[in-house]
Design an enzyme around this catalytic site. Structure first.
Site, PDB file in Angstrom:
ATOM      1  N   HIS A   1     -13.043   6.737  -4.627  1.00 35.55           N
ATOM      2  CA  HIS A   1     -13.052   6.813  -6.095  1.00 35.55           C
ATOM      3  C   HIS A   1     -14.410   7.351  -6.595  1.00 35.55           C
ATOM      4  O   HIS A   1     -14.459   8.176  -7.511  1.00 35.55           O
ATOM      5  CB  HIS A   1     -12.833   5.430  -6.722  1.00 35.55           C
ATOM      6  CG  HIS A   1     -11.481   4.822  -6.475  1.00 35.55           C
ATOM      7  ND1 HIS A   1     -11.320   3.562  -5.962  1.00 35.55           N
ATOM      8  CD2 HIS A   1     -10.231   5.298  -6.679  1.00 35.55           C
ATOM      9  CE1 HIS A   1     -10.025   3.274  -5.876  1.00 35.55           C
ATOM     10  NE2 HIS A   1      -9.340   4.319  -6.294  1.00 35.55           N
TER      11      HIS A   1
ATOM     12  N   LYS B   1       1.045  -5.638 -10.830  1.00 33.26           N
ATOM     13  CA  LYS B   1       0.768  -5.114  -9.487  1.00 33.26           C
ATOM     14  C   LYS B   1       0.247  -6.220  -8.560  1.00 33.26           C
ATOM     15  O   LYS B   1       0.033  -5.979  -7.376  1.00 33.26           O
ATOM     16  CB  LYS B   1      -0.259  -3.981  -9.559  1.00 33.26           C
ATOM     17  CG  LYS B   1       0.359  -2.603  -9.754  1.00 33.26           C
ATOM     18  CD  LYS B   1      -0.598  -1.520  -9.270  1.00 33.26           C
ATOM     19  CE  LYS B   1       0.050  -0.142  -9.326  1.00 33.26           C
ATOM     20  NZ  LYS B   1      -0.898   0.914  -8.943  1.00 33.26           N
TER      21      LYS B   1
ATOM     22  N   ARG C   1      -5.450  12.910  -2.121  1.00 30.61           N
ATOM     23  CA  ARG C   1      -5.845  12.751  -0.719  1.00 30.61           C
ATOM     24  C   ARG C   1      -4.949  13.590   0.176  1.00 30.61           C
ATOM     25  O   ARG C   1      -5.359  14.538   0.789  1.00 30.61           O
ATOM     26  CB  ARG C   1      -5.759  11.279  -0.304  1.00 30.61           C
ATOM     27  CG  ARG C   1      -6.898  10.456  -0.831  1.00 30.61           C
ATOM     28  CD  ARG C   1      -6.593   9.001  -0.787  1.00 30.61           C
ATOM     29  NE  ARG C   1      -5.568   8.674  -1.775  1.00 30.61           N
ATOM     30  CZ  ARG C   1      -5.284   7.470  -2.170  1.00 30.61           C
ATOM     31  NH1 ARG C   1      -5.899   6.440  -1.642  1.00 30.61           N
ATOM     32  NH2 ARG C   1      -4.359   7.262  -3.080  1.00 30.61           N
TER      33      ARG C   1
ATOM     34  N   SER D   1      -7.580   1.628  -1.738  1.00 29.06           N
ATOM     35  CA  SER D   1      -7.884   0.231  -2.084  1.00 29.06           C
ATOM     36  C   SER D   1      -7.047  -0.721  -1.231  1.00 29.06           C
ATOM     37  O   SER D   1      -7.526  -1.767  -0.799  1.00 29.06           O
ATOM     38  CB  SER D   1      -7.605  -0.015  -3.563  1.00 29.06           C
ATOM     39  OG  SER D   1      -8.442   0.783  -4.352  1.00 29.06           O
TER      40      SER D   1
HETATM   41  P1  ADP Z   1      -3.442   3.757  -9.000  1.00 25.19           P
HETATM   42  O1  ADP Z   1      -3.178   2.312  -9.103  1.00 25.19           O
HETATM   43  O2  ADP Z   1      -3.154   4.541 -10.245  1.00 25.19           O
HETATM   44  O3  ADP Z   1      -2.901   4.427  -7.735  1.00 25.19           O
HETATM   45  P2  ADP Z   1      -6.034   3.892  -7.764  1.00 25.19           P
HETATM   46  O4  ADP Z   1      -7.210   3.171  -8.266  1.00 25.19           O
HETATM   47  O5  ADP Z   1      -5.506   3.481  -6.436  1.00 25.19           O
HETATM   48  O6  ADP Z   1      -4.996   3.852  -8.918  1.00 25.19           O
HETATM   49  O7  ADP Z   1      -6.343   5.452  -7.696  1.00 25.19           O
HETATM   50  C1  ADP Z   1      -6.780   6.165  -8.809  1.00 25.19           C
HETATM   51  C2  ADP Z   1      -6.832   7.639  -8.483  1.00 25.19           C
HETATM   52  O8  ADP Z   1      -7.805   7.873  -7.481  1.00 25.19           O
HETATM   53  C3  ADP Z   1      -5.554   8.252  -7.947  1.00 25.19           C
HETATM   54  O9  ADP Z   1      -5.435   9.554  -8.468  1.00 25.19           O
HETATM   55  C4  ADP Z   1      -5.760   8.306  -6.463  1.00 25.19           C
HETATM   56  O10 ADP Z   1      -5.023   9.350  -5.869  1.00 25.19           O
HETATM   57  C5  ADP Z   1      -7.248   8.594  -6.415  1.00 25.19           C
HETATM   58  N1  ADP Z   1      -7.876   8.148  -5.171  1.00 25.19           N
HETATM   59  C6  ADP Z   1      -7.894   6.913  -4.652  1.00 25.19           C
HETATM   60  N2  ADP Z   1      -8.574   6.882  -3.485  1.00 25.19           N
HETATM   61  C7  ADP Z   1      -8.979   8.162  -3.272  1.00 25.19           C
HETATM   62  C8  ADP Z   1      -9.713   8.806  -2.228  1.00 25.19           C
HETATM   63  N3  ADP Z   1     -10.127   8.140  -1.158  1.00 25.19           N
HETATM   64  N4  ADP Z   1      -9.939  10.106  -2.372  1.00 25.19           N
HETATM   65  C9  ADP Z   1      -9.477  10.794  -3.448  1.00 25.19           C
HETATM   66  N5  ADP Z   1      -8.775  10.265  -4.440  1.00 25.19           N
HETATM   67  C10 ADP Z   1      -8.527   8.962  -4.354  1.00 25.19           C
END
Ligand code: ADP
Length: 157
Positions: free
Chosen positions: A18, A42, A91, A129
């Site tokens: 992130h 969630k 990703r 996460s």
């Molecule tokens: P959500 O609950 O909406 O999936 P996240 O916090 O898991 O939210 O992710 C938010 C955004 O960050 C999403 O667009 C996800 O694809 C991106 N993201 C999460 N981890 C990574 C990573 N390691 N590299 C690139 N983008 C990421």
């Protein structure tokens, strides 16, 4: 006029993946507002206050990053900050389906707001996460994958 993008997510917890997305976003936009979604349905590991606090602490020294909590529509959050863009990270191909649906839906809700995607650094493409929660619950070392404020809280659990 300053260009602002909203970077929304659950951030349960925020990872270095992130953080990498935010750093890339800062090359494209003047200001990034990180929107921490309430999402109680969630069943998050960390409640929204803790998730919000970890994101704030991670970017404490970054003047062009703001953090907001939200529970309503993302486009409403964008309007509140006069943002014309939504920032998301990609990703792998597996992210695409969900991101495509979300971007299309948000465009229907407000055609003036663009969704911009950035690609993670190669060494963070496997970081999620969920992965952090699972590994740390089983006692694994995630210190190279999360910012310090997250590590502190994971260690304290
Ligand atoms: P959500 O609950 O909406 O999936 P996240 O916090 O898991 O939210 O992710 C938010 C955004 O960050 C999403 O667009 C996800 O694809 C991106 N993201 C999460 N981890 C990574 C990573 N390691 N590299 C690139 N983008 C990421």
């Amino acid at each position: 006029m300053k260009q602002t993008a909203i970077y929304p997510g659950t951030f349960d917890p925020i990872t270095l993946g992130h953080v990498d997305v935010v750093r890339r976003g800062l090359k494209l936009f003047d200001r990034i507002v990180i929107g921490v979604a309430d999402n109680p349905n969630k069943g998050p590991m960390f409640d929204v206050e803790a998730r919000f606090a970890m994101v704030c602490e991670t970017f404490i020294a970054e003047p062009n990053v703001e953090v907001a909590r939200f529970s309503g529509l993302l486009v409403d959050l964008a309007h509140g900050f006069q943002a014309h863009a939504i920032l998301r990270g990609l990703r792998a191909a597996s992210d695409f389906e969900y991101e495509f649906q979300m971007a299309t839906m948000n465009r229907r809700l407000d055609a003036a707001i663009e969704t911009a995607f950035v690609m993670a650094r190669e060494d963070y493409t496997f970081v999620s996460s969920r992965f952090i929660r699972e590994i740390s619950t089983m006692g694994g070392d995630v210190s190279a994958l999360v910012p310090a404020p997250v590590l502190l809280r994971l260690d304290g659990r």
